[in-house]
Structure formats: structure tokens, C-alpha cells
Design an enzyme around this catalytic site. Structure first.
Site, PDB file in Angstrom:
ATOM      1  N   HIS A 128      -6.335   6.653  -2.861  1.00  0.00           N
ATOM      2  CA  HIS A 128      -5.382   5.717  -3.462  1.00  0.00           C
ATOM      3  C   HIS A 128      -4.099   5.581  -2.652  1.00  0.00           C
ATOM      4  CE1 HIS A 128      -2.820   8.805  -5.437  1.00  0.00           C
ATOM      5  NE2 HIS A 128      -3.939   9.445  -5.700  1.00  0.00           N
ATOM      6  N   GLU A 146      -3.444   4.486  -8.909  1.00  0.00           N
ATOM      7  CA  GLU A 146      -4.143   5.646  -9.496  1.00  0.00           C
ATOM      8  C   GLU A 146      -3.193   6.451 -10.352  1.00  0.00           C
ATOM      9  OE1 GLU A 146      -5.672   9.798  -9.807  1.00  0.00           O
ATOM     10  OE2 GLU A 146      -3.822   9.116  -8.909  1.00  0.00           O
ATOM     11  N   GLU A 147      -1.933   6.555  -9.915  1.00  0.00           N
ATOM     12  CA  GLU A 147      -1.015   7.512 -10.537  1.00  0.00           C
ATOM     13  C   GLU A 147      -0.594   7.127 -11.951  1.00  0.00           C
ATOM     14  OE1 GLU A 147      -0.671  10.340  -9.587  1.00  0.00           O
ATOM     15  OE2 GLU A 147      -0.754  10.484  -7.424  1.00  0.00           O
TER      16      GLU A 147
END
Lengths: 463, 463
Positions: free
Chosen positions: A285, A331-332
Site C-alpha cells: 500500500h 490501507e491505513e
């Protein structure tokens, strides 16, 4: 009669010999190529210098930020310069959270005050603009919050101080055992009237870097501000609370949840010569927390992925199937990139042989974990002999990765997670310590080599 | 008749069931104990704090130094405080080399000068007290020195600039491929009339720490001063030589080879309950180069060894055989401790089941390498299932260790080397960078746990 039988036996033996020596020869050719991948990568790999450039140019890559936009453009150009056969973007709308000014967490006692090392958690709302000051209730778990109840929690700041579970060899197990104080701790406290939450950072380190990460606000609780304290700061707060349970903690954060922003997954391909419609995907990512450089999480993974394909290209390997690298966004704090990728794959009826993710840091390789290819597991495990000593020591069942999981769910694509050694990961994860200087060149390049070797084996043998 | 036969079959089946479930139960007990070793060490191990104390109190431990004497006393006291059954010293006379004042290496060109990062090699003689200034001949190998011959070498400083061979996964292979420019390069140059030698540090790092290490003066060549340059300094010198092959390098070192000094191996024991005369030995070396802290080389190894025994003690394990920890003196520049230990073992008719050494750093565990127990190798390999994932992944033929090799030669004791991941070792080895801060707590403790588990298995099953 006897003579013809002897000839028969001789011919059969000869055939077996030819067949087995052909197999041995092929095995030998595969081993030679894989050894070349490792030697080339260790001696001349570009992964480390690419990661340095990423960390220097775009250290802050949180979804919706200028850094993320810059990194998208930079990685796209890089793959175009490498003359990958196809480089394109996938539109993704992403959450846009900003930290704002540096957070403040101060203990007031008597005439004195102590500043704590603090980072707001991702998605956290701001405190009122002049901050919050309240007494602190220290707990170790969600259950303890329930037991204390509204009479002890209301109007206070809940302080989750459960240390990282260090006893597991696999630090991801310790992380899972500890992380709920960050993810759902704030809503749990809010249910009982807390005004804010601070947590002890979910960290294996013995230092004072705060480790951020996303929280998840539940629908059944008010949204309250929440932040992580450095481990030493958490210990300091705990010690002072023992002396004075009435002390007040002052918190001030200026975070903002802004409207969703336009962003992208970045995709590059080397076309397959035999089965161009079959895809072997590898990725990581592109977004990262806004604290350090996101060097291990997940600068390493995206540079691994591009470099794995680049290695094949440099070695003149013509893949049978299409090799695709994907740099997922978000993603985070949302996983929108992974979800969008899966949605488009289904919509476009794409055929993935496998999806591989590197999102556990740039450390020395140990294994691959495979999800959703149970019937192929024995076959996969027979590949173990191809990997040099002290690189990949296991091919086993496991989790693929957050970004590729939606694809697995959507169409059953088997997913594979690259498993580097996990001992140092949570020392730096989501913290200001996740910088390029903590990456070792050889360890990082071995990750690239291991991914390239695995991709080669899938391309040669299928699943 | 049939009935009695059925009963017979039933009884046999029952016996097989009981026997196999007993085996399974025993296997289970061993696994449980080994898991406890790992969990306890990761959560509560003392190795890391002991190593911190060693590095803070006695960072300089070269043979014959005050630091070595202090560390001998400190480790002896530590084992006495742990109430090991027997703690004693073995007299060893050691070479006593001192570096003296900080070395100087300066390039003079025109009116300018550039100071290079430099460390004299161990055992090197001093330059004349006012230094040496001479032209420089850059070479890559011993053969190149021979080819250039006396006409090109005489009166000059030979500069060995062969980079570390990075292409091997195992960095010790790269080290072996490169280190002769340090060990025998000086004498090779002296044979052709060189006045001094500088080498590019034998280092995997991309930095300017010089890496020292011992040289070996051959009998057929004059002794000349020799030193290591940091990798960046070596590259700078090489670049400047290309522009001006006549440039002069000035060297000044004040090293001294003093008379042999009294020193000691430090030995501690936990007595065996069944076979007190049979010894399972584990150790590392107490001496270290005088540049950093000797944190990885070999502070890690000696703290591993003491802590492995301490772990068994804390867990209340009563060994069948005697467990012995040995801290050898003088591995770095003489190996006198290892030689003396072997001599005394033969003299005292000691019976070693095995000797184990940790001298490859405090990094994440990967394997054990076994020398001299070929017939037991299959048995040893059957133990692999006892080690948790991502700790010890191989039990294989290999080298035991420098300090225990004399014992193997003297009486055939099988030797075992602990093999941690080697990627970062030669970044710091013998250099000012080998400091406590480069040691990761969890990686170090996993080494202790792996050694304790291996010792446990040898104690339970023999070889």
C-alpha cells in the site's frame, strides 16, 4: 525371448533415466534462475535506493494528502520509465483526515506540569479548540471499563495502559492481543460517558515514540477524541496517577475529518507471453501514516513489488502470465483501494492466478503465508527447496494481506502474504521511528528477491 | 479360540495405543517446556539488560586491557550471584596489543588535505613516530600485488580496495571471500617492498566506519604498519588516485605489541543430577575489539550463554548432565582462551557431550550448524519440530565456532554454532558501530531461548 526381455528392461531403464535426468535438469534450471535472482538483487538491486528516494520525497503519504498524490505520480512515472507494458491508475475516493497542529497532552499537578509524547489516533475528532482537562481513569481492558461503569467513567479521560503482549514469537499475535484498546477502546469508553481516551502505544519498543493508527467509532457511542501516548509517557502517567489519582490531564488536538478526496491505485503490468489474461498480482500500500516516512509500513512493500517485476525484466525473463504490480491507496484508514480493486476485478471479469502482498516490513524473509489454496498447499510446499538457506523457510497457511483480502472474498483468488521476520516491526510501526534509517539494505533486497522467486515459481508451475 | 484371538488383538492394539500415546505425551511435554522457555525469555528475559550493563561498564574488552579484566570480574560475580554450582577462572596468558593514540590517515594534494576515517589493524606495528608519507598503489587482490612486482610496489603504500562480496545470502561467505586483504594482505605487500598497507574495510555497510580486525604477519616478510579505511574513505581515496596517481598518503599510528598479559576464561556450572561428569558446554568470547562496545561481537554471545543457563535455573529445570558456560578470552587476536580450554579438557579427562558457541551476533535466530556429529545428524534434525515457527528453521552441518574448534580437534567433541540471521552483522563487526543501540531486545532474547531449548534437547535425548 530372454534377450528381448533384457532389451525391454534396458529400454525402460533408459527411459526412466532420461525422464528423471530431464526432471533433474529442469529442477536445476529453476534453481539456477532463482539463485541468479538472489545474487543479482543482493549485489545490484535498486529497491533500497528507490525506498530512500520515496522516503525523502514523499515521507507523508496519508490518504488525500499532497504526499500521497506525489507518490502516486512518482511510482507511475517510475514504472513508465522502466517501460512496463501498461501503467494506469484506478480512481478511488478516499477518506481525508488531517492531524492539524501538533497535539498537546500535559499533566497538571500542583504548580508543575509535564508534557507527554502524544499522537492523535487516525479518524479522531478534535478536542474543543481550547482543549479538554479532566481526571484520568486508568484501565487495562474493555471489561474493566464496563465494570467501572458510568459512575466512575463519566466526565473523565479513560487511559488504556495494557502493555504489548511480548510473549509470542510472532509479534503480530501480540499486536492482535493488544490493539483493541486503540481500535474500539475509544467507543467503549464513550459508552460510559468518557470525554476522551488516551492509550499506551501498541509498541514492542522501550522508548517514547507514540504509535498512531486508526480507531473505529461505533454507531452506538458518541465520538470522543482519542490519542496514543509514548510507552514511557504512559508509564509516567501511570506512576503519577498512583501518587495522585485526582490529577488532571489536558489534551488538545486539531484533527479534521474532511470530505472524501479523489485518489488512485497505481497499477503496472508486464504482459504474459502465453496467457496474457491470467494475472499474477503483487502489491503493497502506497499510503502511510503521517508520522515518520512509512519506510517499513509500507514503503518497503511497494518498492518490493515494483522491484520484483523490475528484477524479472532486467534478467530478461518473459513471463507466461501477466505480472501485475498494484500500489493500493488507503490501507491505513479505510481500505478503499483494496475494495475498489476487487470491485473492478469482478466487474472486468479478471482472472487472477494469485494475489501477493508485502505489508509486514522490509525485514529479513522467513516465509510465505497462503490463504485459499488449500488444495495446492502440498504443491507449494514442494517449492521450498528452491529458496536459498536462511531466506524462505516455510510455505504455510496464513493471511494474505489487508489490501488483497477483498479480492479473495470477491472471487476466491488465493492470496499470499510475504512474511519477513517480525521482531522489529512493532518498534517502529505507525510511529515517527518508521524512517528509512531503520531499513537494512540487504534485508530489504532479500524481500524483493523472495517475491521475484515466488512469482517465478507461480508463473512456471501454476497453483 | 477365536475369542482369545480377538482378545489378543485387542490387547496388542491397546498396548500400541498406550505406547504411542505415551510417546505423544512425552513429545507434548517437551514442546510445552520449550514453549515456556520462549515465552518466559521474550516476556521476562534478562539478556538485554545484562548486555546493556556490560556495554556501559566494559565497552573496551581487548585482551590484556582493563576493560577485559573488569568484564571477567563482573561475569564471574554475576554467576556467583545466580548461585551457579561452581564458578571458576582458567589462567590464560594473552597477547597484549594496544592501539595507542587515535590514528591519522591524511591525503595530501596540492595545498589541500583530506582526513580519512581509519583504524589500525590488530597486531599492526606503529609507523615511525613522525609518520609515513608515500605514494599509493591501489589493488584489488594479492595476485595483483604479485603481478605489479617490486618495481611498482617498493617504497609505496599498498591500498587493497576490493569491496565486500555482497552476492551471497550468507554474509559470512562474503566475508571469507574478502577478508584476506586484511589478514594476509599486509605481508603480501611487504614481500614486494611496500612500506605500509591500507585496506577498504571488510564491511557490508554503506558508511564510513572503519572495521578493524587482526592481521597475521608472515615469517617470510618484514612487518609493516597496516590499517582499515572506512568504505566511503576508501572510495574517496580511489577517486582521488584516478585524478592524481602520484598523490601522497600520510599515515601515523602508535600501536604497541606489549608482553603477554595474565588473563582468564570464566567458567560457570550447573551440576548434572544423573551424569555430573558429562558436560554440555555453551559459550562465547569475552574479549572484543576496542572500537565500539563489542555488543554483537561477542557481548551478545556471552550474555546469551549465561542467560541460557539462567533461564533453565529460573524455570526450575534440573539437568541430567552438567551445564557449563564458558566465556573465552582472546578470540579476536590469538585464540589463546579456546586453546587453553581444550588443553585443560584433555588434561583433566573431561567428557563433553557437546560444545556450543554463540559468536555471530544478537540477531534473530535461523539455525544451528553442527560439526563432528554426522552420525547424529538425523536425530538432531528430528528435533526441528520442537522449535517455534520463525526461530530455528534448520539443524544442519556447519562450523561450530572459533573458540570451541580446538576442543573438537583435541578430543573430537561435536561442536555446534548458533546461526542468527547474518544480514546486519558485517555492518557493525569490529567497528565503532558495534554498539548496544544496534541490538534489538526481542532478537537477542530469542537467541537465548533457542540456545536454552537446544541445551534442553541435548540434555534430554543425548546426541
Amino acid at each position: 525371448m530372454i534377450f528381448s526381455r533384457i532389451i525391454k528392461i534396458f529400454l525402460i531403464a533408459l527411459l526412466i533415466f532420461i525422464a528423471s535426468s530431464t526432471v533433474a535438469q529442469e529442477k536445476d534450471n529453476h534453481s539456477t534462475f532463482i539463485n541468479t535472482i538472489y545474487k543479482t538483487t543482493l549485489a545490484k538491486g535498486a529497491t533500497y535506493e528507490l525506498l530512500r528516494e520515496l522516503c525523502e520525497k514523499y515521507p507523508k503519504r496519508l490518504s488525500g494528502s499532497d504526499g500521497a498524490a506525489g507518490a502516486i505520480e512518482w511510482t507511475k512515472k517510475l514504472m513508465q520509465e522502466y517501460e512496463f507494458d501498461r501503467v494506469f491508475l484506478q480512481d478511488v475516493m478516499v477518506p481525508h483526515w488531517e492531524r492539524g497542529e501538533k497535539e498537546v497532552a500535559t499533566i497538571h499537578y500542583g504548580d508543575g506540569k509535564i508534557d507527554l509524547s502524544v499522537l492523535a489516533l487516525g479518524r479522531s475528532i478534535a478536542t474543543p479548540s481550547n482543549g479538554i482537562s479532566a481526571e484520568v481513569v486508568e484501565v487495562k481492558s474493555h471489561d474493566e471499563v464496563t465494570e467501572l461503569g458510568r459512575e466512575n467513567i463519566e466526565g473523565k479521560i479513560v487511559f488504556y495502559n495494557r502493555p504489548f503482549s511480548q510473549e509470542f514469537v510472532n509479534t503480530f499475535r501480540g499486536y492482535v492481543a493488544t490493539v483493541n484498546q486503540r481500535s474500539s477502546g475509544p467507543s467503549q469508553a464513550a459508552r460510559f460517558g468518557a470525554v476522551a481516551v488516551v492509550i499506551r502505544s501498541v509498541s514492542t519498543g522501550d522508548d517514547d515514540h507514540p504509535h498512531t493508527g486508526t480507531l473505529s467509532y461505533a454507531n452506538d457511542a458518541p465520538q470522543i477524541p482519542a490519542a496514543a501516548l509514548g510507552v514511557h509517557s504512559a508509564e509516567k502517567l501511570s506512576t503519577l496517577l498512583q501518587k495522585n489519582p485526582k490529577l488532571e490531564l489536558f489534551l488538545k488536538f486539531n484533527c479534521q475529518n474532511l470530505p472524501d478526496a479523489q485518489s488512485y491505485n497505481v497499477v503496472g503490468e508486464i504482459k504474459g507471453s502465453t496467457n496474457p489474461d491470467k494475472i499474477i498480482m503483487v502489491g503493497g500500500h502506497l499510503d502511510a501514516w503521517d508520522t515518520g516516512h512509512g519506510a517499513h509500513d509500507d514503503g518497503a512493500g511497494i518498492m518490493h513489488s515494483i522491484s520484483a517485476l523490475r528484477t524479472m525484466q532486467v534478467l530478461g525473463y518473459k513471463p507466461k502470465n501477466t505480472l501485475r504490480v498494484v500500489m493500493f491507496i488507503n490501507e491505513e484508514n479505510g481500505l478503499r483501494g483494496g475494495k475498489k480493486y476487487a470491485e473492478l476485478a469482478v466487474q472486468n471479469k479478471e482472472n487472477h492466478i494469485i494475489a501477493i502482498e508485502s505489508d509486514a516490513g522490509g525485514f529479513t524473509p522467513r516465509a510465505f503465508g497462503i490463504k485459499g489454496a488449500d488444495s495446492s498447499l502440498t504443491k507449494l510446499q514442494s517449492w521450498l527447496t528452491y529458496f536459498p538457506d536462511n531466506t524462505i523457510s516455510a510455505l504455510k497457511k496464513g493471511y494474505g494481506g489487508a489490501d488483497i483480502n477483498p479480492l479473495n472474498k470477491a472471487d476466491g483468488t488465493p492470496t499470499v502474504g510475504f512474511i519477513p521476520d517480525s521482531q522489529r516491526y512493532f518498534d517502529v510501526h505507525h510511529s515517527p521511528a518508521d524512517v528509512f534509517a531503520t531499513v537494512n539494505r540487504r534485508e530489504l533486497e532479500l524481500g524483493t528477491a523472495s517475491l521475484a522467486a515466488f512469482i517465478y515459481l507461480v508463473d512456471q508451475f501454476g497453483l
